[in-house]
Enzyme design. Structure first.
Site, PDB file in Angstrom:
ATOM      1  N   LYS A  22       0.839  -1.211   0.000  1.00  0.00           N
ATOM      2  CA  LYS A  22       0.000   0.000   0.000  1.00  0.00           C
ATOM      3  C   LYS A  22       0.874   1.261   0.000  1.00  0.00           C
ATOM      4  O   LYS A  22       0.628   2.198  -0.754  1.00  0.00           O
ATOM      5  CB  LYS A  22      -0.889  -0.013   1.249  1.00  0.00           C
ATOM      6  N   CYS A 117      -3.824  12.693  14.130  1.00  0.00           N
ATOM      7  CA  CYS A 117      -4.460  11.424  13.828  1.00  0.00           C
ATOM      8  C   CYS A 117      -4.285  10.544  15.049  1.00  0.00           C
ATOM      9  O   CYS A 117      -3.647  10.954  16.024  1.00  0.00           O
ATOM     10  CB  CYS A 117      -3.867  10.782  12.579  1.00  0.00           C
ATOM     11  N   ARG A 122       1.714  14.232  13.702  1.00  0.00           N
ATOM     12  CA  ARG A 122       2.159  14.005  12.328  1.00  0.00           C
ATOM     13  C   ARG A 122       2.129  15.259  11.438  1.00  0.00           C
ATOM     14  O   ARG A 122       1.328  15.370  10.514  1.00  0.00           O
ATOM     15  CB  ARG A 122       1.351  12.889  11.693  1.00  0.00           C
ATOM     16  N   ASP A 312       5.648   0.348  11.935  1.00  0.00           N
ATOM     17  CA  ASP A 312       4.416  -0.307  11.474  1.00  0.00           C
ATOM     18  C   ASP A 312       4.322  -1.779  11.885  1.00  0.00           C
ATOM     19  O   ASP A 312       3.302  -2.416  11.622  1.00  0.00           O
ATOM     20  CB  ASP A 312       4.298  -0.186   9.939  1.00  0.00           C
ATOM     21  N   ARG A 404      -8.176  -0.449   5.610  1.00  0.00           N
ATOM     22  CA  ARG A 404      -7.406   0.602   4.927  1.00  0.00           C
ATOM     23  C   ARG A 404      -6.142   0.027   4.305  1.00  0.00           C
ATOM     24  O   ARG A 404      -5.656   0.559   3.299  1.00  0.00           O
ATOM     25  CB  ARG A 404      -6.992   1.692   5.933  1.00  0.00           C
TER      26      ARG A 404
HETATM   27  C1  UD1 Z   1       4.942   6.705   6.417  1.00  0.00           C
HETATM   28  C2  UD1 Z   1       4.063   5.498   6.238  1.00  0.00           C
HETATM   29  C3  UD1 Z   1       3.588   4.975   7.592  1.00  0.00           C
HETATM   30  C4  UD1 Z   1       4.783   4.741   8.524  1.00  0.00           C
HETATM   31  C5  UD1 Z   1       5.667   5.979   8.594  1.00  0.00           C
HETATM   32  C6  UD1 Z   1       6.965   5.732   9.369  1.00  0.00           C
HETATM   33  C7  UD1 Z   1       3.049   5.911   4.074  1.00  0.00           C
HETATM   34  C8  UD1 Z   1       1.828   6.259   3.302  1.00  0.00           C
HETATM   35  N1  UD1 Z   1       2.943   5.882   5.412  1.00  0.00           N
HETATM   36  O1  UD1 Z   1       4.141   7.727   7.019  1.00  0.00           O
HETATM   37  O2  UD1 Z   1       2.887   3.756   7.376  1.00  0.00           O
HETATM   38  O3  UD1 Z   1       4.303   4.460   9.813  1.00  0.00           O
HETATM   39  O4  UD1 Z   1       6.054   6.388   7.263  1.00  0.00           O
HETATM   40  O5  UD1 Z   1       7.663   4.672   8.827  1.00  0.00           O
HETATM   41  O6  UD1 Z   1       4.087   5.652   3.509  1.00  0.00           O
HETATM   42  N2  UD1 Z   1       7.601  14.392  10.596  1.00  0.00           N
HETATM   43  C9  UD1 Z   1       7.769  15.728  10.874  1.00  0.00           C
HETATM   44  N3  UD1 Z   1       7.557  16.634   9.870  1.00  0.00           N
HETATM   45  C10 UD1 Z   1       7.172  16.274   8.615  1.00  0.00           C
HETATM   46  C11 UD1 Z   1       7.005  14.897   8.350  1.00  0.00           C
HETATM   47  C12 UD1 Z   1       7.238  13.990   9.370  1.00  0.00           C
HETATM   48  O7  UD1 Z   1       8.097  16.106  11.993  1.00  0.00           O
HETATM   49  O8  UD1 Z   1       7.003  17.136   7.764  1.00  0.00           O
HETATM   50  C13 UD1 Z   1       7.825  13.387  11.665  1.00  0.00           C
HETATM   51  C14 UD1 Z   1       6.554  12.619  12.011  1.00  0.00           C
HETATM   52  O9  UD1 Z   1       5.763  13.311  12.943  1.00  0.00           O
HETATM   53  C15 UD1 Z   1       7.118  11.347  12.559  1.00  0.00           C
HETATM   54  C16 UD1 Z   1       8.369  11.127  11.704  1.00  0.00           C
HETATM   55  O10 UD1 Z   1       8.691  12.398  11.162  1.00  0.00           O
HETATM   56  O11 UD1 Z   1       7.515  11.517  13.884  1.00  0.00           O
HETATM   57  C17 UD1 Z   1       8.208  10.124  10.592  1.00  0.00           C
HETATM   58  O12 UD1 Z   1       7.050  10.416   9.847  1.00  0.00           O
HETATM   59  P1  UD1 Z   1       6.936  10.101   8.293  1.00  0.00           P
HETATM   60  O13 UD1 Z   1       8.042   9.226   7.851  1.00  0.00           O
HETATM   61  O14 UD1 Z   1       6.735  11.375   7.567  1.00  0.00           O
HETATM   62  O15 UD1 Z   1       5.588   9.282   8.232  1.00  0.00           O
HETATM   63  P2  UD1 Z   1       4.627   9.236   7.009  1.00  0.00           P
HETATM   64  O16 UD1 Z   1       5.404   9.493   5.770  1.00  0.00           O
HETATM   65  O17 UD1 Z   1       3.434  10.062   7.294  1.00  0.00           O
END
Ligand code: UD1
Length: 425
Positions: A22, A117, A122, A312, A404
């Site tokens: 996914k 969420c 996030r 995950d 999902r």
């Molecule tokens: C993706 C995955 C999710 C997985 C996560 C971590 C997808 C669709 N989802 O989510 O299943 O659990 O990676 O492996 O691929 N952060 C910031 N600022 C930002 C972006 C992120 O502070 O702009 C922080 C987040 O709060 C979190 C960390 O970085 O603490 C990692 O998040 P991120 O890798 O971005 O998660 P997703 O990409 O949303």
């Protein structure tokens, strides 16, 4: 709302085939917005998040054909709308992946800011900071992110240092940079296999992306991208969930159509605690735990970005640790609020203490069926796993969370001997 009814204590036996990832299919679908030509994706899992993103692409004006259940042909020729509305973003954060491609190709994009969420706040500040470095103006207006390219049109290549490893942030910026003028370097990029898979698709579309899968990605911008055909990689989280399903039920499974090299941290942890996992070939794992769960030994994990233990898989591993001998500590370093499953597992009889970012589990404890509530995608998977190990009947409410991201999980589990049914409402 649908429920799962599980009667536990049945060892799983047989073979299971893993669906496409996914988390890879979502960015690949978003990448189709970068071209007016058709992008054909195979091995797309049939799960709710994919249907949600398909709806978004169609709302924007793209046509999406599915000649087969797992094949999507996406043609973003006439894009009429450049925004992802709140009702979609709030059901699926990954809608923010539309931002990079829309901004790069059309010079404008509006995406609702995802709120908090179930697993934490996030933010997407790193995505936005990256777009600004590429020359975009990014404003927040009434809860929406409104981004536009510089006056002279294209985004401009830049050096982007990500302050934190972000998977979708890396993907969004990588997509945006493919059509930027000049060279972009993303430092501290996420190394997840899904990032590499997206880069492979982008390169088939004519992009020049190097280094994906390492912390430094270089993108040489091109003027246009074109048609491509790509098969999405197997889902490493579904793979891991079935490995644990075999272990927690003292069963034996052949897990087919997976990529063992994407699950090395989990596989070595499982071996360390006493689960036998063998690589039969490059896409098949054999797992068994027949000597009895009580021979499993407790072992700590810390979640970290790839290639370390994935966040995950944390909830599913916690379910397993309730059946291992001794005390284990699970430390969650990625998301601040990802232990909601602990309270539900306690309802089955598990002994779990949560203190800040660390959960401590005392095992083994006999689990006894109860009524549970799923709170997020991976937490629901852990409740299903615990239900498979529990004596008597477990009823899990709100399984829309699991829909999902897991394709027909109950059918796959039933086929290998689980007593699980879905009550539809
Ligand atoms: C993706 C995955 C999710 C997985 C996560 C971590 C997808 C669709 N989802 O989510 O299943 O659990 O990676 O492996 O691929 N952060 C910031 N600022 C930002 C972006 C992120 O502070 O702009 C922080 C987040 O709060 C979190 C960390 O970085 O603490 C990692 O998040 P991120 O890798 O971005 O998660 P997703 O990409 O949303």
């Amino acid at each position: 709302m649908d429920k799962f009814r599980i009667v536990g204590e049945r060892p799983l036996n047989g073979q299971v085939s893993i669906s496409g990832a996914k988390n890879s299919a979502l960015p690949c679908m978003a990448a189709a917005l970068l071209t007016s030509e058709t992008v054909t994706l195979h091995n797309v899992p049939y799960v709710r998040d994919i249907i949600t993103l398909r709806r978004l692409l169609e709302d924007l004006g793209a046509t999406v054909l599915t000649p087969e259940l797992h094949t999507h042909k996406i043609r973003a020729h006439h894009i009429e709308l450049f925004e992802a509305p709140y009702d979609l973003v709030k059901t699926m954060r990954a809608s923010v992946l539309a931002l990079g491609p829309l901004l790069a190709r059309f010079g404008q994009a509006k995406v609702s800011l995802p709120g908090g969420c179930a697993i934490g706040t996030r933010p997407i500040d790193l995505h936005l900071e990256g777009f600004r470095l590429l020359g975009a103006s990014v404003e927040l207006e009434a809860g929406d992110v409104v981004a536009s390219a510089p006056a002279r049109g294209r985004l401009q290549g830049a050096d982007v240092h990500l302050g934190n490893v972000t998977v979708t942030g890396t993907e969004n910026l990588m997509m945006a940079a493919t059509l930027a003028e000049g060279r972009t370097k993303i430092h501290n990029a996420a190394c997840e296999p899904e990032v590499k898979d997206l880069a492979d698709l982008l390169n088939k579309m004519g992009a020049r992306v190097h280094g994906a899968g390492t912390p430094t990605i270089e993108i040489e911008g091109v003027e246009t991208l074109g048609a491509a055909e790509h098969s999405v990689i197997p889902d490493r989280i579904e793979t891991g969930t079935f490995l644990i399903a075999a272990a927690i039920t003292q069963g034996e499974l052949k897990v087919k159509d997976c990529r063992p090299e994407h699950s090395t941290a989990l596989i070595s942890k499982l071996r360390e605690i006493g689960v036998q996992v063998e690589e039969a070939d490059r896409s098949t794992l054999l797992v068994h735990s027949k000597d009895g769960n009580h021979s499993l030994s407790a072992c700590d994990v810390v979640t970290e970005p790839y290639p370390q233990f994935p966040t995950d898989m944390q909830a599913q591993y916690m379910a397993l640790m309730t059946q291992a001998r001794g005390r284990s500590a699970i430390t969650e370093t990625i998301f601040e609020n990802r232990f909601m499953h602990a309270a539900e597992l306690r309802r089955l009889g598990a002994r779990i203490d949560v203190n800040g970012r660390t959960a401590t589990i005392e095992g083994p404890t006999p689990l006894k069926g109860a009524r549970l509530q799923a709170s997020d995608l991976r937490a629901s998977a852990s409740l299903v796993l615990a239900g498979l190990a529990a004596r008597g009947e477990t009823v899990i409410d709100r399984v829309y969370h699991i829909d999902r991201g897991y394709e027909k999980i109950e059918a796959k589990l039933r086929a290998v001997g689980a007593d699980i049914t879905r009550d539809r409402e």
